[in-house]
Structure formats: C-alpha cells, structure tokens
Design a protein around this motif. Sequence first.
Motif, PDB file in Angstrom:
ATOM      1  N   PHE A  17       7.547   7.372  -5.433  1.00  0.00           N
ATOM      2  CA  PHE A  17       7.118   8.045  -4.203  1.00  0.00           C
ATOM      3  C   PHE A  17       8.359   8.538  -3.480  1.00  0.00           C
ATOM      4  O   PHE A  17       9.264   7.776  -3.173  1.00  0.00           O
ATOM      5  CB  PHE A  17       6.339   7.075  -3.309  1.00  0.00           C
ATOM      6  N   ASP A  18       8.391   9.853  -3.205  1.00  0.00           N
ATOM      7  CA  ASP A  18       9.560  10.416  -2.522  1.00  0.00           C
ATOM      8  C   ASP A  18       9.183  11.168  -1.246  1.00  0.00           C
ATOM      9  O   ASP A  18       9.983  11.919  -0.695  1.00  0.00           O
ATOM     10  CB  ASP A  18      10.362  11.311  -3.465  1.00  0.00           C
ATOM     11  N   ASN A  19       7.954  10.992  -0.760  1.00  0.00           N
ATOM     12  CA  ASN A  19       7.482  11.559   0.504  1.00  0.00           C
ATOM     13  C   ASN A  19       7.526  13.084   0.530  1.00  0.00           C
ATOM     14  O   ASN A  19       7.733  13.683   1.574  1.00  0.00           O
ATOM     15  CB  ASN A  19       8.266  10.968   1.690  1.00  0.00           C
ATOM     16  N   THR A  20       7.346  13.728  -0.630  1.00  0.00           N
ATOM     17  CA  THR A  20       7.334  15.192  -0.689  1.00  0.00           C
ATOM     18  C   THR A  20       5.926  15.723  -0.942  1.00  0.00           C
ATOM     19  O   THR A  20       5.763  16.896  -1.256  1.00  0.00           O
ATOM     20  CB  THR A  20       8.256  15.713  -1.812  1.00  0.00           C
ATOM     21  N   ARG A  21       4.925  14.862  -0.814  1.00  0.00           N
ATOM     22  CA  ARG A  21       3.530  15.232  -1.051  1.00  0.00           C
ATOM     23  C   ARG A  21       3.327  15.746  -2.472  1.00  0.00           C
ATOM     24  O   ARG A  21       2.544  16.656  -2.718  1.00  0.00           O
ATOM     25  CB  ARG A  21       3.039  16.226  -0.002  1.00  0.00           C
ATOM     26  N   GLN A  22       4.080  15.167  -3.405  1.00  0.00           N
ATOM     27  CA  GLN A  22       3.964  15.565  -4.801  1.00  0.00           C
ATOM     28  C   GLN A  22       2.562  15.241  -5.319  1.00  0.00           C
ATOM     29  O   GLN A  22       1.986  14.229  -4.958  1.00  0.00           O
ATOM     30  CB  GLN A  22       5.033  14.886  -5.665  1.00  0.00           C
ATOM     31  N   GLU A  45       0.710  -1.322  -3.571  1.00  0.00           N
ATOM     32  CA  GLU A  45       2.177  -1.325  -3.664  1.00  0.00           C
ATOM     33  C   GLU A  45       2.633  -2.705  -3.237  1.00  0.00           C
ATOM     34  O   GLU A  45       2.327  -3.147  -2.115  1.00  0.00           O
ATOM     35  CB  GLU A  45       2.795  -0.254  -2.785  1.00  0.00           C
TER      36      GLU A  45
END
Length: 58
Positions: A17-22, A45
């Motif tokens: 999870f990188d908070n880029t709304r991937q 998580e």
Amino acid sequence: MIDGAEAFYTAKQDLVFDNTRQPVQFLYAKGAGYKTGLHTVELYEGGVMIGKTTFTLK
C-alpha cells in the motif's frame, strides 16, 4: 489470528500500500461452482480489519 482468535480464510494476497489509490484486483477461481447468495469480503492488516464489503451472486 484476528482479535486474539484463530481465523480461517479462503484466499490471501499480499500487496504494498503506497496511498496512491492504486487499483487492486483479486481473482479467485476455485475448483467447483460458486454458491449463489450473499458473500462477504473482509480485508485485514496486522490482524485488524480495515475493510469489509458484501456482494450477491445470482
């Protein structure tokens, strides 16, 4: 372990999870037909539920 109790699951997928709304896609193909009716998806998580949704198969 979820909330101190052993929990069983159908499938598991790790992701970063990188908070880029991937977009995240999870494909699940099992060996038999899918049951109709209400199904629940829960996301965890670190043993803590972070998301939950339901869907209905007709």
